[in-house]
Enzyme design. Structure first.
Site, PDB file in Angstrom:
ATOM      1  N   GLU A 137       7.128   0.870  -2.824  1.00 22.02           N
ATOM      2  CA  GLU A 137       7.361   0.145  -4.065  1.00 22.02           C
ATOM      3  C   GLU A 137       8.884   0.836  -4.501  1.00 22.02           C
ATOM      4  O   GLU A 137       9.055   1.919  -4.673  1.00 22.02           O
ATOM      5  CB  GLU A 137       6.700   0.412  -5.081  1.00 22.02           C
TER       6      GLU A 137
ATOM      7  N   HIS B 253       0.280   3.293  -2.194  1.00 27.14           N
ATOM      8  CA  HIS B 253       1.677   3.076  -2.064  1.00 27.14           C
ATOM      9  C   HIS B 253       2.663   4.381  -2.412  1.00 27.14           C
ATOM     10  O   HIS B 253       1.822   4.957  -3.460  1.00 27.14           O
ATOM     11  CB  HIS B 253       2.332   1.995  -2.497  1.00 27.14           C
TER      12      HIS B 253
ATOM     13  N   HIS C 106       5.937   7.906  -8.420  1.00 31.05           N
ATOM     14  CA  HIS C 106       4.526   7.972  -8.224  1.00 31.05           C
ATOM     15  C   HIS C 106       4.127   7.881  -6.919  1.00 31.05           C
ATOM     16  O   HIS C 106       4.669   7.059  -5.968  1.00 31.05           O
ATOM     17  CB  HIS C 106       3.976   7.236  -9.329  1.00 31.05           C
TER      18      HIS C 106
HETATM   19 CO    CO Z   1       3.131   1.728  -8.209  1.00 30.30          CO
END
Ligand code: CO
Length: 143
Positions: free
Chosen positions: A139, A88, A16
């Site tokens: 991440e 992020h 994502h």
């Molecule tokens: Co995330």
């Protein structure tokens, strides 16, 4: 998909892109109305200090985030980016433990204590220092 070996780790799918927004309802109407995307309802995640909306793009997703409660980890970011901004990128990895080991061996920094935590999707995650990754907070999520 390339084959994982014991010699290195690699990032795989883009899981994502997370965007911090000043107004989730407005964000929902933009992605749903203007862009015609498949968008979830607003989902509060109090244990992570965020409310989220998921935009399902099939092969990946966008997470629209807004601070929830006191001491949200994204409050300061929203103060610094009052109109909203990309927060992020999240990449999938086969093994978080292996990823942390390889990255720290190279002198690259994991945020916090470096110990993987359960993230917003119930899977192990770590965040990598943006100063080591071209200004982008990354991440990693174990799949
Ligand atoms: Co995330």
């Amino acid at each position: 998909m390339r084959k994982r070996t014991e010699k290195y780790f690699m990032i795989e799918k883009l899981n994502h892109v997370a965007i911090v927004v000043p107004d989730l309802s407005k964000a929902k109407s933009i992605y749903e109305g203007a862009l015609g995307a498949k968008v979830s309802d607003i989902k509060p995640l109090p244990e992570h200090g965020v409310s989220t909306i998921f935009v399902d793009l099939g092969s990946t997703k966008i997470e629209l985030l807004h601070p929830l409660g006191d001491g949200s980890p994204i409050s300061k970011f929203l103060e610094q980016n009052p109109n909203g901004s990309i927060h992020h990128l999240c990449f999938e990895v086969q093994s978080i433990k292996e990823a942390v080991k390889r990255l720290t061996e190279k002198g690259l920094r994991i945020l916090g204590d470096g110990i993987p935590k359960i993230g917003a999707h119930g899977k192990l995650v770590v965040f990598l220092h943006p100063k080591d990754f071209l200004g982008t907070l990354i991440e990693l999520e174990e799949i």
